[in-house]
Design a protein around this motif. Structure first.
Motif, PDB file in Angstrom:
ATOM      1  N   THR A  58       0.838  -1.195   0.000  1.00  0.00           N
ATOM      2  CA  THR A  58       0.000   0.000   0.000  1.00  0.00           C
ATOM      3  C   THR A  58       0.873   1.246   0.000  1.00  0.00           C
ATOM      4  O   THR A  58       1.823   1.348   0.775  1.00  0.00           O
ATOM      5  N   TRP A  59       0.531   2.165  -0.889  1.00  0.00           N
ATOM      6  CA  TRP A  59       1.253   3.426  -1.059  1.00  0.00           C
ATOM      7  C   TRP A  59       0.290   4.574  -0.826  1.00  0.00           C
ATOM      8  O   TRP A  59      -0.902   4.451  -1.109  1.00  0.00           O
ATOM      9  N   VAL A  60       0.807   5.682  -0.329  1.00  0.00           N
ATOM     10  CA  VAL A  60      -0.001   6.887  -0.175  1.00  0.00           C
ATOM     11  C   VAL A  60       0.699   8.062  -0.846  1.00  0.00           C
ATOM     12  O   VAL A  60       1.920   8.073  -0.998  1.00  0.00           O
ATOM     13  N   ALA A  61      -0.117   9.016  -1.252  1.00  0.00           N
ATOM     14  CA  ALA A  61       0.375  10.311  -1.720  1.00  0.00           C
ATOM     15  C   ALA A  61       0.130  11.280  -0.581  1.00  0.00           C
ATOM     16  O   ALA A  61      -0.994  11.394  -0.086  1.00  0.00           O
ATOM     17  N   GLU A  62       1.195  11.929  -0.152  1.00  0.00           N
ATOM     18  CA  GLU A  62       1.135  12.815   1.010  1.00  0.00           C
ATOM     19  C   GLU A  62       1.467  14.242   0.574  1.00  0.00           C
ATOM     20  O   GLU A  62       2.536  14.488   0.020  1.00  0.00           O
ATOM     21  N   ALA A  63       0.524  15.141   0.812  1.00  0.00           N
ATOM     22  CA  ALA A  63       0.728  16.555   0.482  1.00  0.00           C
ATOM     23  C   ALA A  63       1.598  17.210   1.548  1.00  0.00           C
ATOM     24  O   ALA A  63       1.787  16.661   2.640  1.00  0.00           O
ATOM     25  N   ALA A  64       2.112  18.379   1.205  1.00  0.00           N
ATOM     26  CA  ALA A  64       2.868  19.153   2.186  1.00  0.00           C
ATOM     27  C   ALA A  64       1.995  19.329   3.424  1.00  0.00           C
ATOM     28  O   ALA A  64       0.805  19.585   3.315  1.00  0.00           O
ATOM     29  N   GLY A  65       2.558  19.155   4.576  1.00  0.00           N
ATOM     30  CA  GLY A  65       1.792  19.232   5.814  1.00  0.00           C
ATOM     31  C   GLY A  65       1.324  17.868   6.298  1.00  0.00           C
ATOM     32  O   GLY A  65       0.734  17.760   7.360  1.00  0.00           O
ATOM     33  N   GLY A  66       1.571  16.833   5.495  1.00  0.00           N
ATOM     34  CA  GLY A  66       1.275  15.477   5.941  1.00  0.00           C
ATOM     35  C   GLY A  66      -0.089  14.927   5.590  1.00  0.00           C
ATOM     36  O   GLY A  66      -0.409  13.794   5.954  1.00  0.00           O
ATOM     37  N   GLU A  67      -0.920  15.685   4.878  1.00  0.00           N
ATOM     38  CA  GLU A  67      -2.261  15.202   4.531  1.00  0.00           C
ATOM     39  C   GLU A  67      -2.168  14.108   3.468  1.00  0.00           C
ATOM     40  O   GLU A  67      -1.562  14.297   2.413  1.00  0.00           O
ATOM     41  N   VAL A  68      -2.780  12.953   3.729  1.00  0.00           N
ATOM     42  CA  VAL A  68      -2.843  11.881   2.739  1.00  0.00           C
ATOM     43  C   VAL A  68      -3.941  12.244   1.738  1.00  0.00           C
ATOM     44  O   VAL A  68      -5.091  12.473   2.113  1.00  0.00           O
ATOM     45  N   VAL A  69      -3.554  12.308   0.441  1.00  0.00           N
ATOM     46  CA  VAL A  69      -4.484  12.742  -0.603  1.00  0.00           C
ATOM     47  C   VAL A  69      -4.708  11.680  -1.678  1.00  0.00           C
ATOM     48  O   VAL A  69      -5.484  11.887  -2.610  1.00  0.00           O
ATOM     49  N   GLY A  70      -4.027  10.533  -1.539  1.00  0.00           N
ATOM     50  CA  GLY A  70      -4.204   9.454  -2.495  1.00  0.00           C
ATOM     51  C   GLY A  70      -3.736   8.145  -1.906  1.00  0.00           C
ATOM     52  O   GLY A  70      -2.923   8.127  -0.981  1.00  0.00           O
ATOM     53  N   VAL A  71      -4.269   7.044  -2.453  1.00  0.00           N
ATOM     54  CA  VAL A  71      -3.880   5.720  -1.991  1.00  0.00           C
ATOM     55  C   VAL A  71      -3.862   4.768  -3.186  1.00  0.00           C
ATOM     56  O   VAL A  71      -4.720   4.851  -4.072  1.00  0.00           O
ATOM     57  N   MET A  72      -2.838   3.913  -3.210  1.00  0.00           N
ATOM     58  CA  MET A  72      -2.734   2.871  -4.224  1.00  0.00           C
ATOM     59  C   MET A  72      -2.344   1.574  -3.532  1.00  0.00           C
ATOM     60  O   MET A  72      -1.480   1.578  -2.657  1.00  0.00           O
ATOM     61  N   VAL A  73      -2.980   0.473  -3.939  1.00  0.00           N
ATOM     62  CA  VAL A  73      -2.685  -0.827  -3.363  1.00  0.00           C
ATOM     63  C   VAL A  73      -2.327  -1.786  -4.495  1.00  0.00           C
ATOM     64  O   VAL A  73      -3.089  -1.926  -5.459  1.00  0.00           O
ATOM     65  N   LEU A  74      -1.173  -2.410  -4.356  1.00  0.00           N
ATOM     66  CA  LEU A  74      -0.746  -3.444  -5.292  1.00  0.00           C
ATOM     67  C   LEU A  74      -0.835  -4.785  -4.594  1.00  0.00           C
ATOM     68  O   LEU A  74      -0.490  -4.909  -3.423  1.00  0.00           O
ATOM     69  N   LEU A  79      -3.280  -4.189  -9.763  1.00  0.00           N
ATOM     70  CA  LEU A  79      -3.410  -2.849  -9.214  1.00  0.00           C
ATOM     71  C   LEU A  79      -4.805  -2.870  -8.567  1.00  0.00           C
ATOM     72  O   LEU A  79      -5.816  -2.711  -9.243  1.00  0.00           O
ATOM     73  N   ALA A  80      -4.821  -3.148  -7.266  1.00  0.00           N
ATOM     74  CA  ALA A  80      -6.075  -3.446  -6.575  1.00  0.00           C
ATOM     75  C   ALA A  80      -6.885  -2.206  -6.206  1.00  0.00           C
ATOM     76  O   ALA A  80      -8.108  -2.277  -6.122  1.00  0.00           O
ATOM     77  N   GLN A  81      -6.210  -1.094  -5.939  1.00  0.00           N
ATOM     78  CA  GLN A  81      -6.892   0.139  -5.535  1.00  0.00           C
ATOM     79  C   GLN A  81      -6.084   1.323  -6.044  1.00  0.00           C
ATOM     80  O   GLN A  81      -4.857   1.321  -5.945  1.00  0.00           O
ATOM     81  N   LEU A  82      -6.759   2.346  -6.537  1.00  0.00           N
ATOM     82  CA  LEU A  82      -6.121   3.629  -6.839  1.00  0.00           C
ATOM     83  C   LEU A  82      -7.208   4.683  -6.687  1.00  0.00           C
ATOM     84  O   LEU A  82      -8.130   4.756  -7.503  1.00  0.00           O
ATOM     85  N   TYR A  83      -7.117   5.437  -5.616  1.00  0.00           N
ATOM     86  CA  TYR A  83      -8.120   6.447  -5.298  1.00  0.00           C
ATOM     87  C   TYR A  83      -7.438   7.734  -4.867  1.00  0.00           C
ATOM     88  O   TYR A  83      -6.444   7.699  -4.133  1.00  0.00           O
ATOM     89  N   LEU A  84      -7.976   8.864  -5.337  1.00  0.00           N
ATOM     90  CA  LEU A  84      -7.456  10.184  -4.970  1.00  0.00           C
ATOM     91  C   LEU A  84      -8.562  11.002  -4.327  1.00  0.00           C
ATOM     92  O   LEU A  84      -9.729  10.887  -4.720  1.00  0.00           O
ATOM     93  N   ALA A  85      -8.170  11.838  -3.377  1.00  0.00           N
ATOM     94  CA  ALA A  85      -9.132  12.784  -2.823  1.00  0.00           C
ATOM     95  C   ALA A  85      -9.677  13.598  -3.997  1.00  0.00           C
ATOM     96  O   ALA A  85      -8.910  14.017  -4.868  1.00  0.00           O
ATOM     97  N   PRO A  86     -10.991  13.796  -4.069  1.00  0.00           N
ATOM     98  CA  PRO A  86     -11.584  14.445  -5.241  1.00  0.00           C
ATOM     99  C   PRO A  86     -10.930  15.769  -5.625  1.00  0.00           C
ATOM    100  O   PRO A  86     -10.722  16.035  -6.812  1.00  0.00           O
ATOM    101  N   GLU A  87     -10.573  16.575  -4.657  1.00  0.00           N
ATOM    102  CA  GLU A  87      -9.984  17.882  -4.966  1.00  0.00           C
ATOM    103  C   GLU A  87      -8.531  17.776  -5.447  1.00  0.00           C
ATOM    104  O   GLU A  87      -7.947  18.771  -5.879  1.00  0.00           O
ATOM    105  N   TRP A  88      -7.952  16.594  -5.408  1.00  0.00           N
ATOM    106  CA  TRP A  88      -6.567  16.382  -5.851  1.00  0.00           C
ATOM    107  C   TRP A  88      -6.488  15.677  -7.198  1.00  0.00           C
ATOM    108  O   TRP A  88      -5.395  15.399  -7.690  1.00  0.00           O
TER     109      TRP A  88
END
Length: 153
Positions: A58-74, A79-88
């Protein structure tokens, strides 16, 4: 669009499970409003906490400030999951996730997405994935018709 380089992609830590699940829930609701979700929010959180983060890649995309804004699961070559926060969405984060997935699985990848998710179809096809199987949805929890995509180098 140019990628958002202020976002760091990294392996998920146990502490990320809750925020990654929140991203999944928000993204699912925004992208698939007509698809019935068979799991409660608590069940989704438990799945991230007990299965995805500790047992899958499992991988995450982390914005400045530490907010997780995306997730991917292999999961192997899936490629089992790939989801992004809608505003990202639209900032190149999904592109970075797919590039990473291809790097991690250079022999090829497969994934499932719902037939109603046309934006996902365009996204994956742009990245060289091809649709190879369509189903009536009887094999997934949502009972929603889906399509399997495959990428081979």
């Amino acid at each position: 669009m140019t990628g958002d380089r202020a976002v760091r992609v990294r392996r998920a830590l146990p502490a990320d499970a809750g925020t990654a699940a929140d991203v999944w829930l928000r993204s699912f609701a925004a992208a698939l409003p007509g698809v019935v979700r068979p799991r409660s929010d608590d069940e989704v959180h438990g799945y991230f906490r007990h299965v995805l983060v500790p047992l899958r890649e499992t991988w995450v995309a982390e914005a400045a400030g530490g907010e997780v804004v995306g997730v991917m699961v292999l999961d192997g070559e899936e490629l089992a999951q790939l989801y992004l926060a809608p505003e990202w969405r639209g900032r190149g984060i999904g592109d970075r996730f797919v590039a990473l997935a291809k790097e991690r699985s250079p022999e090829g990848l497969s994934l499932w997405t719902f037939q109603v998710n046309r934006s996902a179809h365009r996204f994956y096809e742009r990245h060289g994935f091809a649709p190879v199987e369509w189903t009536d949805g009887s094999g997934n929890e949502e009972r929603e018709p889906d399509v399997r995509y495959v990428w081979r180098p």
